[in-house]
Design a protein around this motif. Structure first.
Motif, PDB file in Angstrom:
ATOM      1  N   GLU A  26      -7.581   1.251   1.257  1.00 44.58           N
ATOM      2  CA  GLU A  26      -7.127   0.186   2.179  1.00 44.58           C
ATOM      3  C   GLU A  26      -5.660  -0.168   2.035  1.00 44.58           C
ATOM      4  O   GLU A  26      -5.082  -0.845   2.874  1.00 44.58           O
ATOM      5  N   ARG A  27      -5.048   0.254   0.923  1.00 41.56           N
ATOM      6  CA  ARG A  27      -3.636  -0.086   0.690  1.00 41.56           C
ATOM      7  C   ARG A  27      -2.931   1.110   0.046  1.00 41.56           C
ATOM      8  O   ARG A  27      -2.662   1.139  -1.142  1.00 41.56           O
ATOM      9  N   ALA A  49       3.417   0.454  12.519  1.00 38.04           N
ATOM     10  CA  ALA A  49       2.670  -0.638  13.154  1.00 38.04           C
ATOM     11  C   ALA A  49       1.406  -0.991  12.364  1.00 38.04           C
ATOM     12  O   ALA A  49       0.535  -1.697  12.864  1.00 38.04           O
ATOM     13  N   ARG A  50       1.303  -0.498  11.111  1.00 38.52           N
ATOM     14  CA  ARG A  50       0.063  -0.697  10.334  1.00 38.52           C
ATOM     15  C   ARG A  50       0.341  -1.346   8.987  1.00 38.52           C
ATOM     16  O   ARG A  50       1.421  -1.224   8.446  1.00 38.52           O
ATOM     17  N   ASN A  51      -0.680  -1.997   8.451  1.00 35.59           N
ATOM     18  CA  ASN A  51      -0.524  -2.596   7.129  1.00 35.59           C
ATOM     19  C   ASN A  51      -1.420  -1.961   6.061  1.00 35.59           C
ATOM     20  O   ASN A  51      -1.414  -2.392   4.919  1.00 35.59           O
ATOM     21  N   ASP A  52      -2.180  -0.925   6.443  1.00 37.72           N
ATOM     22  CA  ASP A  52      -3.013  -0.258   5.439  1.00 37.72           C
ATOM     23  C   ASP A  52      -2.280   0.918   4.786  1.00 37.72           C
ATOM     24  O   ASP A  52      -2.795   1.524   3.843  1.00 37.72           O
ATOM     25  N   SER A  78       4.827  -5.057  14.939  1.00 37.68           N
ATOM     26  CA  SER A  78       3.543  -5.753  15.178  1.00 37.68           C
ATOM     27  C   SER A  78       2.756  -5.963  13.870  1.00 37.68           C
ATOM     28  O   SER A  78       3.278  -6.563  12.932  1.00 37.68           O
ATOM     29  N   ASP A  79       1.518  -5.452  13.781  1.00 38.73           N
ATOM     30  CA  ASP A  79       0.710  -5.693  12.579  1.00 38.73           C
ATOM     31  C   ASP A  79       1.345  -5.111  11.314  1.00 38.73           C
ATOM     32  O   ASP A  79       0.964  -5.460  10.192  1.00 38.73           O
ATOM     33  N   GLY A  80       2.285  -4.210  11.514  1.00 39.36           N
ATOM     34  CA  GLY A  80       2.924  -3.552  10.361  1.00 39.36           C
ATOM     35  C   GLY A  80       4.188  -4.255   9.887  1.00 39.36           C
ATOM     36  O   GLY A  80       4.845  -3.768   8.958  1.00 39.36           O
ATOM     37  N   THR A  81       4.512  -5.379  10.484  1.00 35.95           N
ATOM     38  CA  THR A  81       5.743  -6.067  10.086  1.00 35.95           C
ATOM     39  C   THR A  81       5.672  -6.459   8.606  1.00 35.95           C
ATOM     40  O   THR A  81       4.700  -7.096   8.176  1.00 35.95           O
ATOM     41  N   TYR A 121       5.545  -4.162   6.235  1.00 36.49           N
ATOM     42  CA  TYR A 121       4.918  -3.056   5.506  1.00 36.49           C
ATOM     43  C   TYR A 121       5.744  -1.761   5.579  1.00 36.49           C
ATOM     44  O   TYR A 121       5.235  -0.674   5.295  1.00 36.49           O
ATOM     45  N   TYR A 130       2.050  -5.859  -2.886  1.00 37.32           N
ATOM     46  CA  TYR A 130       1.161  -5.070  -2.023  1.00 37.32           C
ATOM     47  C   TYR A 130      -0.092  -4.642  -2.794  1.00 37.32           C
ATOM     48  O   TYR A 130      -1.165  -4.506  -2.203  1.00 37.32           O
TER      49      TYR A 130
END
Ligand SMILES: [Zn+2]
Length: 319
Positions: free
Chosen positions: A157-158, A178-181, A207-210, A212, A242
């Motif tokens: 997940e990370r 654009a992702r955080n995983d 977006s969701d990855g800001t 990361y 993280y």
């Protein structure tokens, strides 16, 4: 006691024939010949560089693009592909599939606790390769494919990708911005004066990855001390926040002071300092899970010395 460190190499990588291009077979030929004069190979677990399946390459790349690489290589002669810095030949497609396959096997073995960590001495490299474009000597984005594989197939997940090649890994960043995983961090020479011209500190993901994506551009002629300062002050604390569950390293050694393609001033000690930090991080958060993958590095001696020292650190039992 040493760790079970996987070492991945396959003679097919030498058949990606680029002639007198800086990214040539001599890089790995010199490494393997140098290693044969030491006992290092005896301490490493020799990994099997399997051939990646097309559907695995599709984790990152468009099928049409994959086919275009295959078709161009089938012509059999040396030619430019996509841009003037990418040269392919008859075996490039096979070599590239075996490069990605090595890394997929390595991450699988580490995930399944059959290896503690691994280094993949592969070519062609991968971090500039975009979804449907070859760039900067790269065709398939080895590390990006492995990161996506870890998330999709292994449930991580990370996943953290740390890229210390002197050039920004544009392809990897664009795959995950654009992702955080999947967290992408690169330390590289100032993009205003260095290929590929991306990787400004202001690029922090979308977006969701800001947050990361982390880029640390370095002025030319930065030495070990300067690099390690940025690594310890600006990079490691972000990685600790993280708390990665798997670490991939895009290990390019072209920030070495002897490298002909860039203007940084690292020595083996600088690379080692960053790897030591990454290894400690891996043991703190990811039960040691770390796979390191060759990207650039164009001075044979500097590359060989840097990789051998890198392998010795991977092998060391964590204190
Ligand atoms: Zn590079």
């Amino acid at each position: 006691m040493t760790l079970r460190t996987g070492f991945y190499f396959d003679p097919i990588y030498l058949q990606h024939d680029t002639g007198s291009h800086p990214e040539n077979a001599g890089r790995l030929q010199f490494l393997i010949e140098s290693m044969a004069k030491t006992s290092l190979l005896d301490e490493l677990q020799q990994g099997k560089a399997r051939k990646a399946e097309v559907h695995e390459i599709q984790l990152i790349h468009e099928l049409n693009y994959i086919r275009s690489v295959e078709d161009a290589c089938a012509v059999g002669q040396q030619q430019y592909f996509g841009s003037m810095d990418c040269i392919i030949s008859g075996k490039t497609y096979e070599a590239a599939l075996h490069a990605t396959g090595a890394i997929l096997d390595a991450v699988n073995q580490v995930a399944d606790q059959k290896l503690d960590n691994a280094f993949c001495a592969v070519r062609p490299p991968g971090h500039h390769a975009e979804n449907s474009e070859a760039m900067g000597f790269c065709y398939f984005n080895n590390v990006a494919i492995a990161a996506e594989f870890l998330v999709k197939e292994k449930g991580y997940e990370r996943v953290l990708i740390f890229d210390f090649d002197v050039h920004h890994g544009n392809g990897t960043q664009h795959s995950f911005e654009a992702r955080n995983d999947i967290f992408y961090c690169s330390i590289h020479q100032d993009p205003r004066i260095c290929y590929p011209g991306t990787g400004y500190a202001s690029e922090r993901g979308v977006s969701d990855g800001t947050g990361y994506t982390l880029n640390c551009p370095m002025p030319p002629y930065s030495d070990d001390e300067r690099y390690l300062q940025v690594f310890h002050n600006n990079i490691l604390p972000v990685f600790q926040d993280y708390a990665p569950d798997f670490i991939l390293i895009s290990a390019g050694f072209d920030a070495h002071r002897d490298d002909p393609l860039a203007q940084e001033s690292l020595t083996v000690e600088g690379f080692d300092g960053m790897l030591e930090g990454m290894k400690t991080l891996a043991y703190h958060y990811a039960e040691g899970r770390m796979v390191s993958v060759l990207e650039g590095g164009y001075d044979y001696q500097a590359l060989s010395d840097s990789i051998q020292s890198h392998l010795e650190i991977l092998l060391k039992d964590p204190a």
